[in-house]
Scaffold this motif. Structure first.
Motif, PDB file in Angstrom:
ATOM      1  N   ASP A  85      46.815  56.060  -8.331  1.00 44.37           N
ATOM      2  CA  ASP A  85      47.117  55.188  -7.198  1.00 44.37           C
ATOM      3  C   ASP A  85      48.506  55.405  -6.603  1.00 44.37           C
ATOM      4  O   ASP A  85      48.708  55.237  -5.395  1.00 44.37           O
TER       5      ASP A  85
ATOM      6  N   LYS B  86      55.129  56.036  -4.036  1.00 46.13           N
ATOM      7  CA  LYS B  86      54.298  56.308  -2.869  1.00 46.13           C
ATOM      8  C   LYS B  86      52.832  56.097  -3.201  1.00 46.13           C
ATOM      9  O   LYS B  86      52.343  56.582  -4.226  1.00 46.13           O
ATOM     10  N   SER B  87      52.129  55.418  -2.315  1.00 41.83           N
ATOM     11  CA  SER B  87      50.692  55.241  -2.488  1.00 41.83           C
ATOM     12  C   SER B  87      49.972  56.558  -2.243  1.00 41.83           C
ATOM     13  O   SER B  87      50.269  57.266  -1.275  1.00 41.83           O
TER      14      SER B  87
ATOM     15  N   ALA C 278      46.991  56.735  -1.374  1.00 35.58           N
ATOM     16  CA  ALA C 278      46.134  56.490  -0.210  1.00 35.58           C
ATOM     17  C   ALA C 278      46.888  56.786   1.082  1.00 35.58           C
ATOM     18  O   ALA C 278      46.306  57.191   2.080  1.00 35.58           O
ATOM     19  N   ASN C 279      48.207  56.541   1.074  1.00 41.27           N
ATOM     20  CA  ASN C 279      49.069  56.828   2.215  1.00 41.27           C
ATOM     21  C   ASN C 279      48.493  56.275   3.520  1.00 41.27           C
ATOM     22  O   ASN C 279      48.459  56.938   4.543  1.00 41.27           O
ATOM     23  N   LYS C 280      48.047  55.022   3.461  1.00 39.32           N
ATOM     24  CA  LYS C 280      47.380  54.455   4.635  1.00 39.32           C
ATOM     25  C   LYS C 280      48.307  53.681   5.558  1.00 39.32           C
ATOM     26  O   LYS C 280      47.910  53.252   6.629  1.00 39.32           O
ATOM     27  N   ASN C 281      49.559  53.496   5.139  1.00 39.47           N
ATOM     28  CA  ASN C 281      50.491  52.731   5.968  1.00 39.47           C
ATOM     29  C   ASN C 281      51.845  53.428   6.049  1.00 39.47           C
ATOM     30  O   ASN C 281      52.313  54.008   5.067  1.00 39.47           O
TER      31      ASN C 281
ATOM     32  N   LYS D   6      50.785  50.175  -4.909  1.00 38.99           N
ATOM     33  CA  LYS D   6      49.332  50.241  -5.115  1.00 38.99           C
ATOM     34  C   LYS D   6      48.561  49.732  -3.898  1.00 38.99           C
ATOM     35  O   LYS D   6      47.405  50.100  -3.695  1.00 38.99           O
ATOM     36  N   GLN D   7      49.197  48.883  -3.110  1.00 38.12           N
ATOM     37  CA  GLN D   7      48.539  48.313  -1.932  1.00 38.12           C
ATOM     38  C   GLN D   7      48.702  49.185  -0.694  1.00 38.12           C
ATOM     39  O   GLN D   7      48.317  48.789   0.409  1.00 38.12           O
ATOM     40  N   GLY D   8      49.290  50.372  -0.873  1.00 33.74           N
ATOM     41  CA  GLY D   8      49.375  51.321   0.236  1.00 33.74           C
ATOM     42  C   GLY D   8      50.733  51.449   0.893  1.00 33.74           C
ATOM     43  O   GLY D   8      50.850  52.042   1.974  1.00 33.74           O
ATOM     44  N   TYR D   9      51.778  50.931   0.247  1.00 31.38           N
ATOM     45  CA  TYR D   9      53.113  50.947   0.845  1.00 31.38           C
ATOM     46  C   TYR D   9      54.098  51.762   0.005  1.00 31.38           C
ATOM     47  O   TYR D   9      53.884  51.967  -1.192  1.00 31.38           O
ATOM     48  N   THR D  10      55.164  52.211   0.647  1.00 30.72           N
ATOM     49  CA  THR D  10      56.200  52.977  -0.053  1.00 30.72           C
ATOM     50  C   THR D  10      57.343  52.050  -0.445  1.00 30.72           C
ATOM     51  O   THR D  10      57.784  51.236   0.364  1.00 30.72           O
TER      52      THR D  10
END
Length: 249
Positions: A49, A61-62, A64-67, A93-97
């Protein structure tokens, strides 16, 4: 003439001893700090993750790199940056750096504008939050008040310094403290509402303490927590993620 030379010699010796005492005191001060414990060390490992990079900066770093949203976090005074790995990893884990700089002497006040370098080094991030624990939060508040690039401010057991007025700022603010904290001044945290926007959010973690925002062992003068370190960090990370999600609306 001999008496004059003796006086100068004694003055020189006295000054040398004084400077030596200062040097020894500084070395002791610089080498004494709160170290990351086992829970934090476990979260310094990359997994499916989150990618963890520990170089000039401690970066989470996520995968997923979605944000394109990043949080810069200033550690508490004399606390190792790695101690905040559990909190940083939960947010990542929620997609943020999340980026925690390795600050000089582990104190944000000696490098208050370290965030400038982080922002320059990460052009892929276009929305920035800044936050900090204890004295790190005081420094983060000052930075947020001076930089329009910052969209939100996160304070953990902290509050803006007396010279920092954020009451007219457009920055979103989240202030979190713990009921068993006997290090931070709870009254000062509450009174800081007057120097913040009217929509600033305040959250108390029941049963948590000052050191529970990281994992660095018991802090001198702190109260006894009645919840686990993990529980305090989970509640804290969830509140921060909720703040971040609000920035996307």
């Amino acid at each position: 003439m001999k008496q004059k030379r003796t006086w100068k010699f004694k003055l020189f010796v006295g000054l040398a001893i004084f400077l030596l005492m200062i040097a020894v005191g500084f070395v002791i001060f610089a080498s004494s700090y709160y170290s990351a414990q086992s829970y934090a060390e476990e979260n310094l490992q990359s997994d499916s993750d989150v990618i963890v990079e520990n170089g000039k900066e401690l970066v989470f770093k996520s995968t997923a790199n979605k944000n394109n949203i990043g949080l810069i976090f200033y550690q508490g005074a004399k606390v190792e940056a790695e101690a905040y790995a559990p909190l940083a990893k939960e947010i990542a884990k929620q997609g943020y750096t999340v980026i925690i700089p390795h600050l000089p002497l582990k104190m944000a006040i000696f490098s208050p504008d370290q965030a400038d370098k982080i922002i320059r080094n990460h052009p892929e991030i276009d929305t920035w939050l800044i936050g900090g624990h204890s004295l790190g939060g005081v420094t983060a508040s000052d930075y947020a008040s001076r930089h329009e690039k910052i969209s939100a401010l996160v304070l953990l057991a902290s509050y803006p310094g007396s010279h920092t007025d954020l009451s007219e700022a457009t920055v979103d603010i989240l202030s979190i403290w713990a009921s068993q904290d006997e290090v931070a001044d709870a009254k000062a945290i509450q009174e800081a509402k007057s120097s913040m926007p009217s929509d600033a959010k305040f959250i108390e973690i029941e049963g948590g303490n000052h050191a529970g925002f990281g994992d660095y062992g018991k802090q001198k003068g702190d109260g006894e927590a009645t919840i686990s370190n993990e529980e305090q960090i989970m509640q804290t990370s969830a509140a921060i993620v909720e703040l971040i999600e609000g920035l996307k609306k």
